[in-house]
Design an enzyme around this catalytic site. Sequence first.
Site, PDB file in Angstrom:
ATOM      1  N   GLY B  31       0.879  -1.251  -0.087  1.00  0.00           N
ATOM      2  CA  GLY B  31       0.083  -0.127  -0.079  1.00  0.00           C
ATOM      3  C   GLY B  31       0.948   1.195   0.125  1.00  0.00           C
ATOM      4  O   GLY B  31       0.955   2.046  -0.860  1.00  0.00           O
ATOM      5  N   PRO B  32       1.701   1.448   0.999  1.00  0.00           N
ATOM      6  CA  PRO B  32       2.660   2.310   1.047  1.00  0.00           C
ATOM      7  C   PRO B  32       3.596   2.240  -0.072  1.00  0.00           C
ATOM      8  O   PRO B  32       4.183   1.068  -0.349  1.00  0.00           O
ATOM      9  CB  PRO B  32       3.318   2.310   2.327  1.00  0.00           C
ATOM     10  CG  PRO B  32       2.304   1.775   3.276  1.00  0.00           C
ATOM     11  CD  PRO B  32       1.643   0.756   2.308  1.00  0.00           C
ATOM     12  N   ASP B  72       4.051   3.882 -11.173  1.00  0.00           N
ATOM     13  CA  ASP B  72       4.974   4.907 -11.375  1.00  0.00           C
ATOM     14  C   ASP B  72       5.099   5.375  -9.967  1.00  0.00           C
ATOM     15  O   ASP B  72       6.351   5.978  -9.729  1.00  0.00           O
ATOM     16  CB  ASP B  72       4.167   5.944 -12.134  1.00  0.00           C
ATOM     17  CG  ASP B  72       3.918   5.536 -13.671  1.00  0.00           C
ATOM     18  OD1 ASP B  72       4.927   5.453 -14.250  1.00  0.00           O
ATOM     19  OD2 ASP B  72       2.805   5.646 -14.063  1.00  0.00           O
ATOM     20  N   GLY B  73       4.127   5.398  -8.957  1.00  0.00           N
ATOM     21  CA  GLY B  73       4.534   5.928  -7.842  1.00  0.00           C
ATOM     22  C   GLY B  73       5.736   5.033  -7.038  1.00  0.00           C
ATOM     23  O   GLY B  73       6.582   5.779  -6.356  1.00  0.00           O
ATOM     24  N   ASN B 102       1.653   3.334 -16.932  1.00  0.00           N
ATOM     25  CA  ASN B 102       0.702   3.930 -17.349  1.00  0.00           C
ATOM     26  C   ASN B 102       0.309   5.636 -17.531  1.00  0.00           C
ATOM     27  O   ASN B 102      -0.600   6.185 -17.714  1.00  0.00           O
ATOM     28  CB  ASN B 102      -0.810   3.380 -16.665  1.00  0.00           C
ATOM     29  CG  ASN B 102      -0.850   3.880 -15.082  1.00  0.00           C
ATOM     30  OD1 ASN B 102      -0.187   5.001 -14.603  1.00  0.00           O
ATOM     31  ND2 ASN B 102      -1.436   3.160 -14.353  1.00  0.00           N
ATOM     32  N   GLU B 337      18.815   2.100   4.667  1.00  0.00           N
ATOM     33  CA  GLU B 337      18.267   1.676   5.729  1.00  0.00           C
ATOM     34  C   GLU B 337      16.598   1.236   5.484  1.00  0.00           C
ATOM     35  O   GLU B 337      16.282   0.346   5.817  1.00  0.00           O
ATOM     36  CB  GLU B 337      17.993   2.771   6.856  1.00  0.00           C
ATOM     37  CG  GLU B 337      19.451   3.248   7.343  1.00  0.00           C
ATOM     38  CD  GLU B 337      20.189   4.222   6.460  1.00  0.00           C
ATOM     39  OE1 GLU B 337      19.741   4.884   5.410  1.00  0.00           O
ATOM     40  OE2 GLU B 337      21.219   4.449   6.795  1.00  0.00           O
ATOM     41  N   THR B 365      16.543   4.891  12.646  1.00  0.00           N
ATOM     42  CA  THR B 365      15.125   4.202  12.290  1.00  0.00           C
ATOM     43  C   THR B 365      14.486   5.133  11.579  1.00  0.00           C
ATOM     44  O   THR B 365      13.534   4.836  11.073  1.00  0.00           O
ATOM     45  CB  THR B 365      14.632   3.831  13.884  1.00  0.00           C
ATOM     46  OG1 THR B 365      14.730   4.888  14.892  1.00  0.00           O
ATOM     47  CG2 THR B 365      15.275   2.756  14.562  1.00  0.00           C
ATOM     48  N   ASP B 366      14.640   6.555  11.808  1.00  0.00           N
ATOM     49  CA  ASP B 366      13.943   7.566  11.106  1.00  0.00           C
ATOM     50  C   ASP B 366      13.908   7.408   9.769  1.00  0.00           C
ATOM     51  O   ASP B 366      12.952   7.652   8.911  1.00  0.00           O
ATOM     52  CB  ASP B 366      14.368   8.958  11.513  1.00  0.00           C
ATOM     53  CG  ASP B 366      14.144   9.153  12.815  1.00  0.00           C
ATOM     54  OD1 ASP B 366      13.065   8.846  13.589  1.00  0.00           O
ATOM     55  OD2 ASP B 366      14.347  10.729  13.207  1.00  0.00           O
ATOM     56  N   ARG B 447      26.441   2.347  22.664  1.00  0.00           N
ATOM     57  CA  ARG B 447      27.887   2.480  22.196  1.00  0.00           C
ATOM     58  C   ARG B 447      28.849   2.585  23.252  1.00  0.00           C
ATOM     59  O   ARG B 447      29.859   1.702  23.186  1.00  0.00           O
ATOM     60  CB  ARG B 447      28.111   3.699  21.470  1.00  0.00           C
ATOM     61  CG  ARG B 447      29.505   3.850  20.881  1.00  0.00           C
ATOM     62  CD  ARG B 447      29.701   5.218  20.404  1.00  0.00           C
ATOM     63  NE  ARG B 447      31.146   5.329  20.099  1.00  0.00           N
ATOM     64  CZ  ARG B 447      32.064   6.422  19.899  1.00  0.00           C
ATOM     65  NH1 ARG B 447      31.832   7.622  20.873  1.00  0.00           N
ATOM     66  NH2 ARG B 447      33.093   6.361  19.483  1.00  0.00           N
TER      67      ARG B 447
END
Lengths: 589, 589
Positions: B31-32, B72-73, B102, B337, B365-366, B447
Site C-alpha cells: 500500500g505504502p 509509477d509511484g 500508465n 536503511e 530508524t527514522d 555504544r
Amino acid sequence: MDDLKAFRQLGSGTPGHPENFETPGVEVTTGPLGQGFANAVGLAFAEKHLAARFNKTDLNIVDHYTYVILGDGCQMEGISNEAASLAGHWGLGKLIAFYDDNHISIDGSTDITFTEDVLARYEALGWHTIWVKNGNTGYDDIRDAIREAKAVKKKPTLIKVTTTIGFGSPNKANTYSVHGSALGSKEVEATRSNLQWHHEPFHVPDEVKRHWSHHVDEGASLEAEWNKKFAEYEKKYHQEAVELKTVISGELPSGWDSALPVSTISESYCHMYTPECPPDATRNLSQKCLNALAKVIPGFLGGSADLATSNMTLLKMFGDFQRDTPEQRNIRFGVREHAMGAISNGIAVHSPGLIPYCATFFVFTDYMRAAIRLSALSESGVVFVMTHDSIGLGEDGPTHQPIEQLFSLRAMPNILSLRPADGNETSGAYKVAILNRKRPSILALSRQKLPHLNGTSIDAVAKGGYIISDNSSGNKPDLILISTGSELEIAEKAAAELRKDHRAVRVVSLVCWELFEEQAEEYKESVLPSEVTSRLSIEAGVTLGWEKYIGQKGKAIGVDRFGASAPAGKIYKELGLTVENVIAIAKTL
Amino acid sequence: MDDLKAFRQLGSGTPGHPENFETPGVEVTTGPLGQGFANAVGLAFAEKHLAARFNKTDLNIVDHYTYVILGDGCQMEGISNEAASLAGHWGLGKLIAFYDDNHISIDGSTDITFTEDVLARYEALGWHTIWVKNGNTGYDDIRDAIREAKAVKKKPTLIKVTTTIGFGSPNKANTYSVHGSALGSKEVEATRSNLQWHHEPFHVPDEVKRHWSHHVDEGASLEAEWNKKFAEYEKKYHQEAVELKTVISGELPSGWDSALPVSTISESYCHMYTPECPPDATRNLSQKCLNALAKVIPGFLGGSADLATSNMTLLKMFGDFQRDTPEQRNIRFGVREHAMGAISNGIAVHSPGLIPYCATFFVFTDYMRAAIRLSALSESGVVFVMTHDSIGLGEDGPTHQPIEQLFSLRAMPNILSLRPADGNETSGAYKVAILNRKRPSILALSRQKLPHLNGTSIDAVAKGGYIISDNSSGNKPDLILISTGSELEIAEKAAAELRKDHRAVRVVSLVCWELFEEQAEEYKESVLPSEVTSRLSIEAGVTLGWEKYIGQKGKAIGVDRFGASAPAGKIYKELGLTVENVIAIAKTL
C-alpha cells in the site's frame, strides 16, 4: 583556530557533523546521508525560482550556483535518487554536484554492496555527467569540469571525482580506517613526512594565509557590486525590490494575518467561523488558508507528494513550478516524500522569507521523518501539511491510517504539532506556523467533514490549549474532557449530554501540546486545575502519553492498535470513539 | 464472492490495500509505495539463499521465481531505487518485476514530475530490461517477455509494460479519476458496453471459471510433485531436510536458548553475567548473542546498513551473501536503511523459520520507519538491532543522537522496544525477540561500556519490568527509581547513596514497556505499588510519556532537547544524567 583545536568538543564551532546556527558559513545541517544533497536541490530550486521572479533583462539580481559534495553513502540512500530525479526534471542547470568517488564506505570497499553505474543512472535522471579521474591532484581537471558544468545550462551536472580516501597517509590511505577515526600520532607523522609538510600542528603558513585572504577582498568587492546593483534595482523596480527585501529579510508584510479566512459564509462578514457555517474537512479549510497566505506573503510556496487534490494544497492563482515556468509557486514533488522534506528545508534556509509548505498523508510522515527531524534541528520553519490524520480517513485501511504518528512527533524537540478541530483552529494553526520561523510546524488535518464549534478561536490556538465550553464555576468542574481535532466535536456533544444530568463539565481543546507547555503555570492551572482529577481524553491515536494531562485517575479513549479498512463512521464506532462511549466512561469517573 | 461484494468494508477479505493475515494468498502487506517492490527483493533473496544452501545437484528443492508489479509511484520512491540497486548487485536472476507504465498518478499525468528514463536507470543498476509497448492487449508480448526474463539468469529483469489506466472505460480511461474512485454507475454501463461485457455484476461465466479451475489441478499436481521430491530429499539428505523443515515450519530447534551467552568470563562457568565480569557495551554483548544464535538457528541471518563494525553485527563463522556466495549469511545492505527494513520483511514472510536481523544507528530508524511499521502491521518478526542508542554515542553530535526515537517506537502497535542495561538483559532481549515470531523487536543498544549489574536477569526481561534492587520491606519503598538501558547503572549508584541515608529505595528496570503492560495487575503492583507516589525516572531520551509510570507526583530526568557533539561523559553531565542529579532530585520527592 580555537574551534579547530576543540574539534567535536562541547560548545565548539566544529561539531562532529556540520550544523547551521553553530558555525558561521555552514548553510545546512547535514550528517545523515543524502540530506545535504537534497537540501542542495532545494537551494538550487530557490535560486531558479527567485531569479525567474525578480531578474530583469537589464538586471540579474538573483544569480548564483549551488555546489554540493556527496559521497558513496549519499548515493546509496534513496533520498538522493528522489532528489536527483526532481533536479533533472526541473532542469536545475545551476546545480553542480561533486560525487567523491573514493570506493570506501564504513564497512570497507564499496564493491561489497554498491556496484551500480552511478553516472549512467544520473544520465537516466536527466543530468549532465563528467568524470574527473584524478581527484587527488588533478586540480585543472576539476576546474575544467566546473567550466563545462556551467556551460550546460539546462541540466544539473554531476561531477564524479575519483579520489583516494586518506590521500597522503602512507599506511591508511584507501582503507575504511580513515573514515571516522583519527590517524593516530604515528601515522600523522608518516603522513606529514610523506606530504613533506613540516610545519607545527595548527600552523597556517603565511603563504597559505595570503592566498586565501584574496577571497576576503574578492567577496567584499562582489558584495559591494551587488549592493550597487540592488540600489539601481530599487530605483527602477520599486515594487519588486520591496517584495525581494521581504524574501531576503524574512520580515512578514504588515497585516498579513488579517488575510486568514474567518468564515465560510463569504456573503456575510463574521469575526469567526460559527456552528452556522457549513461543516468542512480541515484539509479544505487548510486550502483556504494556503491560498489566502500565498496572496499576501511573497515567499509562500509549496506542494504535495502527488496528493495535491487529496491534501488540498494547490494554490489556485499560480501555475506549476516547472523547467520553463520557474516563477510559479505550486511544487509537484511526485511520490518522493523524503526528498520533499529535505528540499523544503533547503528552500527555507535559502532565504528567511521563503516559507515552503509540503504535504502528504499524515501516515507518510514516516517516509520523511529524517527530513522532518532535520527541519526541527536546523530551525527551518517549514510548514508540514499532513492530511488524512487518523482512522477517520476510512477505506484506505491500516497502512494509510496514522495511529502513533501524532505522538511520535509530539516527542520530537523544536517542532510544533497542531491538530485543529475546525475553521477557527485551522486558521489559528496557520497563524502559529507562519509566526514560528525558527521551528517547523506539523498540521494534522482531517479528511472528513467537521462542524465549526462554539468556543474555538484563532488566537487561542497560540496558547496550545484552552477552554471550549464549561458550565462549572470557580474553576472547579466535576469533569474535564480533553480532546483535539476531529474528536473535539465528540467531546462537545458528550459534554452537552452530561450537563443535562447536572454535571459541571469543561471541554478543553489541546490543539498544540508544545505551546500549552510554554504557557505560564497560572494559565495552565486555569485550564486544567490540578485539583480536578476526573479527566477524560479522547483522540483518534495512541493513548500513551496522555497520562501527562489525565493523570493517574483519569482515563483515555484512543486507538492502541492498527486501524481497519472501512467507512470512517464504522471504524470510529468499532473502536469506541463515540459520544456514547465518552458518556459511559465519563460516568465511571 | 461475498468478500468481493464487501470491498473495503469492515472485516472483509478485500480491504483497501492488500494485507497478509487478512486475505489468503496475499503474501505481503503493501500500500505504502515502494514497499512491495523491496519486499519482493527480500523474497527473491530468500529463494536464492535457501536454494544455495539446500539444493543438490540431483535435487532442486528450492526453486521458484518472485514476481512483483509496481507502478509509477513506486518508481518515484527512493526505497525502490535502494532495493533495485541491491537486487542488481546481488544478481537476483529469478526476480521479475512488471512496471505498470500508465503515465498517470494521483495528480494527473506523470509528465508533471516524472520524466526520467526508468529503463536506462535500471540498466545502470545492473538489471535486464524489456519494454512491452502494448500492455493492454499484448498478451503474447507479455508471455514472450517473461520467457526472456527467465532466460537471463544472472540479472533481475524489469519489464516495462505500457498500459492505459482504466482501460475500457470510454470517458475515464487514461485519467487520474480512475485511480482511487469508483467509475460510477453511468460509466460502468458505458464500460461494459464498450468491452461487450453483458453479464450481471459479480457474475463469473462458466467459461472463465473452467479456464481458471485448470490452475487448481495444476497447483495440486505441482504440490504433489514437490512433496514426492522432498520425500526423496529426506531420505538422501537427512540432516539438510531437518534444517529445511525448521526453516519452512518456523519451529525453533529445542534448547536453542541455552546458546545465549551468560557470561563474559569464558573460563569459569556462571549462570549469569555478574558485576565481576568486565564492563562492555551492549552492542558488543549483542554481537555475542547474534553469533551464538546463528550457530543454533538455521534461519538466522542478517546485516547492517554499512555499519557492521559499529553495530557489531557480523556473524564471524559466515561470509557475505553475494552474487556468487548466496549460501552465506552476512548481508551487506549498504547505506540503504529503508530498503533494508523492507527486504528484511520480505525475508521474514518468505519462510516462518527465516529470522532476519538488520542494523543501523538507532537514530536512523527514522530513515526506515515506514518499513518498521509494516513489519509490525504484517507480523514479520524481524529483529531490529539499533546501536548508539542515546546521546551516549558522543562526538557524532545531535544529528546522530536519538532523543525521541525510543518513545516514538513505544507508541507503535505490535512491536517490542527493548533497551537492555547489561549482559543479562541483552541476552534476555534476544530471547524475547526470537520467541516473538509475530511481532518485530527493536533492540536499543549502547555504544559505551556498561557494567553488569546485580539483580538483572535473562528471564525477567520477558516481564518487561522488574525489581533490580530494593532495601524496603512490605512492598512499601520510600522511593522508586525507574530506568532503562545505560541509565540503570546511574539509578543503581544513586540508590546505593540514598540508602546510606536510611531511605528505602527500590530500583526498577523497565526494559520493555509493552511486555510490562501485558503482565497481570498483581505483578505490576508488586513492582510499582500504586501507593508509592515518590517515583523518579531516568532515561537518556524524552521525558514525555514517562508520566505513565511516575504519575503526577513523580519526576523524570531525561533529554527534552537535541543533543550535542562532545564526549559522552561531558554530555551526560551537561544534561543532568548523573548520580548527583538523581540524588538531588530524589531528595525533593
